[in-house]
Design a protein around this motif. Structure first.
Motif, short mmCIF file in Angstrom:
data_model
loop_
_atom_site.label_atom_id
_atom_site.label_comp_id
_atom_site.label_asym_id
_atom_site.label_seq_id
_atom_site.Cartn_x
_atom_site.Cartn_y
_atom_site.Cartn_z
N LEU A 286 -23.51 37.78 -50.18
CA LEU A 286 -24.88 38.49 -50.78
C LEU A 286 -25.81 37.70 -50.50
N ASN A 287 -26.96 38.30 -50.29
CA ASN A 287 -28.29 37.92 -50.00
C ASN A 287 -28.86 37.10 -51.39
N ASP A 288 -30.07 36.24 -50.85
CA ASP A 288 -30.70 35.49 -52.03
C ASP A 288 -31.10 36.58 -52.95
N ASP A 289 -31.43 37.65 -52.91
CA ASP A 289 -31.86 38.45 -53.71
C ASP A 289 -30.89 38.48 -55.15
N GLY A 290 -29.56 38.57 -54.66
CA GLY A 290 -28.54 38.72 -55.72
C GLY A 290 -28.28 40.10 -55.72
N ILE A 291 -28.71 41.10 -54.92
CA ILE A 291 -28.45 42.34 -54.86
C ILE A 291 -27.97 42.92 -53.54
N THR A 292 -28.56 42.85 -52.36
CA THR A 292 -28.09 43.33 -51.34
C THR A 292 -27.11 42.44 -50.45
N ASN A 293 -26.53 42.83 -49.49
CA ASN A 293 -25.43 42.13 -48.68
C ASN A 293 -26.09 41.90 -47.28
N TYR A 294 -25.49 40.73 -46.61
CA TYR A 294 -25.43 40.65 -45.00
C TYR A 294 -24.18 41.03 -44.75
N CYS A 295 -23.92 41.37 -43.40
CA CYS A 295 -22.70 41.60 -42.89
C CYS A 295 -22.88 41.61 -41.33
#
Length: 429
Positions: free
Chosen positions: A222-231
């Motif tokens: 989970l990215n720092d925005d709490g919504i989007t992902n890194y992968c």
């Protein structure tokens, strides 16, 4: 196994939290301890008296399968405190996986006390559904570190740890396998094929598919925005590439012994004898013991062949928590009930009646828990697991990719293209 939220809903939830829920959240916060009990929104402190209210009405949400257990726990609670209040505590069945959505639909009308999966914690906190627990230091001493981490946002504890068993491992039939056999997926499939039996795992669920990527050096989170992902599951360099994992999955799927199926298919196969091993969780421990008896076995996940190496399969770890609705009109009593439901004695009772692994240290160390094959396997697997902290865009792209792998990639579409499509979906804004 996280309940998926739409992107729009998550944005609304986070925005609402930032702007104070139209001011109602600020009005409900307790600034002065002298007025806390009057407002009914103070976390329970054993040294402080409860409100002078003789009629206490509470609603408890829990899993339908836990109804008998929870009713027994509630009855004991009422008996313990009958001299202090007249109780009317109502149980209502509510899926732990769907608790967040049900609660956030109308916080003020929601349950006072509720069980939920730990991956919902951040959204519940952001929406103002949970307050920090004041006796957190005591709970941190009493419960397993992983459970405390799962119940916390930054350094604040927001829920009462209940179980430490929401993960997966390998079940197997000892009639066909010994402890050495179940160390590798290759050997498991070989034995099953020789006996014309099946080995199952649910590749339609991204929750399980993480097992193949988790210990490869490929990353998701989970990215720092709490919504989007890194992968990085589509990486084309490094010791293990994305296509290496895809080819490993295709090799497993090509075995006549492998079957991708949901939980119902796994259990049906165990019962009729067609399935002799499968990946699942502690919720099936009672059924496995009843069906297999002395042949019931469990172990950590095996290794699998990938990029000419044996890679240990990973897993998501999960915890069940008990929350107290910040808008409860009987917050102090609700907090006391939540603590009661999750105390050492009742976590042990939960294990005895439901086979669910305790988060409480003393209960987890009890002889009966330590003698459980499922709990032992889960503990062994825990060193290869991590908390599930994933945005909602993770689930569908992974499921689509893995379902195609389970089918043997019938369209012969290039694996790198499929991996790129999957990652594009996972990381979408």
């Amino acid at each position: 196994m996280g309940k998926r939220l739409s992107m729009l809903f998550l944005i609304i939830v986070l925005a609402t939290a930032l702007f104070g829920c139209d001011g109602s959240r600020e009005e409900g916060k307790i600034a002065n301890p002298d007025t806390a009990l009057q407002n009914g929104n103070e976390n329970i402190d054993p040294e402080k008296p409860l409100p002078d209210n003789k009629n206490v009405e509470l609603v408890v949400w829990g899993a339908e399968e836990d109804e008998t257990l929870l009713r027994q726990i509630i009855e004991r609670f009422q008996e313990e405190y009958k001299a202090e209040a007249n109780f009317n505590i109502t149980f209502a069945a509510q899926s732990e996986a769907g608790c967040k959505d049900a609660l956030l639909a109308d916080l003020e009308a929601g349950a006072d006390v509720f069980a939920f999966a730990d991956d919902q914690l951040n959204a519940l906190v952001a929406a103002g559904a949970l307050e920090p627990i004041e006796n957190a230091d005591q709970l941190k001493v009493e419960n397993l570190p992983g459970a405390i981490e799962a119940a916390s946002v930054e350094d604040d504890l927001y829920a009462y740890p209940l179980t430490a068993d929401n993960g997966y491992f390998l079940y197997y039939n000892k009639q066909y396998f010994n402890q050495e056999d179940v160390k590798t997926f290759d050997r498991i499939l070989q034995i099953a094929a020789e006996n014309e039996k099946r080995v199952t795992m649910d590749w339609s669920s991204a929750w399980y598919v993480y097992a193949f990527f988790g210990n490869t050096g490929l990353e998701v989170g989970l990215n720092d925005d709490g919504i989007t992902n890194y992968c990085t599951w589509n990486k084309t360099d490094g010791d293990v590439k994305g296509v290496d994992v895809a080819n490993a999955m295709l090799a497993i799927a090509s075995s006549p012994a492998f079957l991708s199926t949901e939980e119902s298919g796994f259990l049906a196969g165990i019962k009729d004898g067609s399935v002799i091993a499968g990946v699942s969780g502690v919720w099936n421990a009672v059924a496995m013991k009843e069906v297999l008896g002395a042949n019931y076995g469990a172990a950590k996940l095996p290794t699998y062949t990938c990029a000419n190496s044996q890679i240990q399969m990973a897993s998501f770890s999960g915890y069940k928590l008990i929350g107290v609705n910040a808008y409860s009109k009987q917050y102090a009593w609700a907090s006391r009930l939540a603590e009661w439901i999750s105390n050492e004695e009742n976590q042990q009772l939960r294990f005895d009646m439901r086979g669910q692994g305790p988060a409480n240290k003393n209960a987890a160390a009890s002889a009966s828990v330590q003698d459980s094959p499922a709990i032992t396997a889960l503990i062994e697997q825990s060193q290869f697991s991590c908390l599930q902290r994933i945005g909602s865009n993770f689930w569908d792209p992974v499921s689509e990719f893995a379902t195609n792998m389970a089918s043997g990639n019938p369209g012969a579409k290039k694996l790198q293209e499929q991996l790129d499509t999957m990652v594009e979906g996972i990381t979408a804004p």
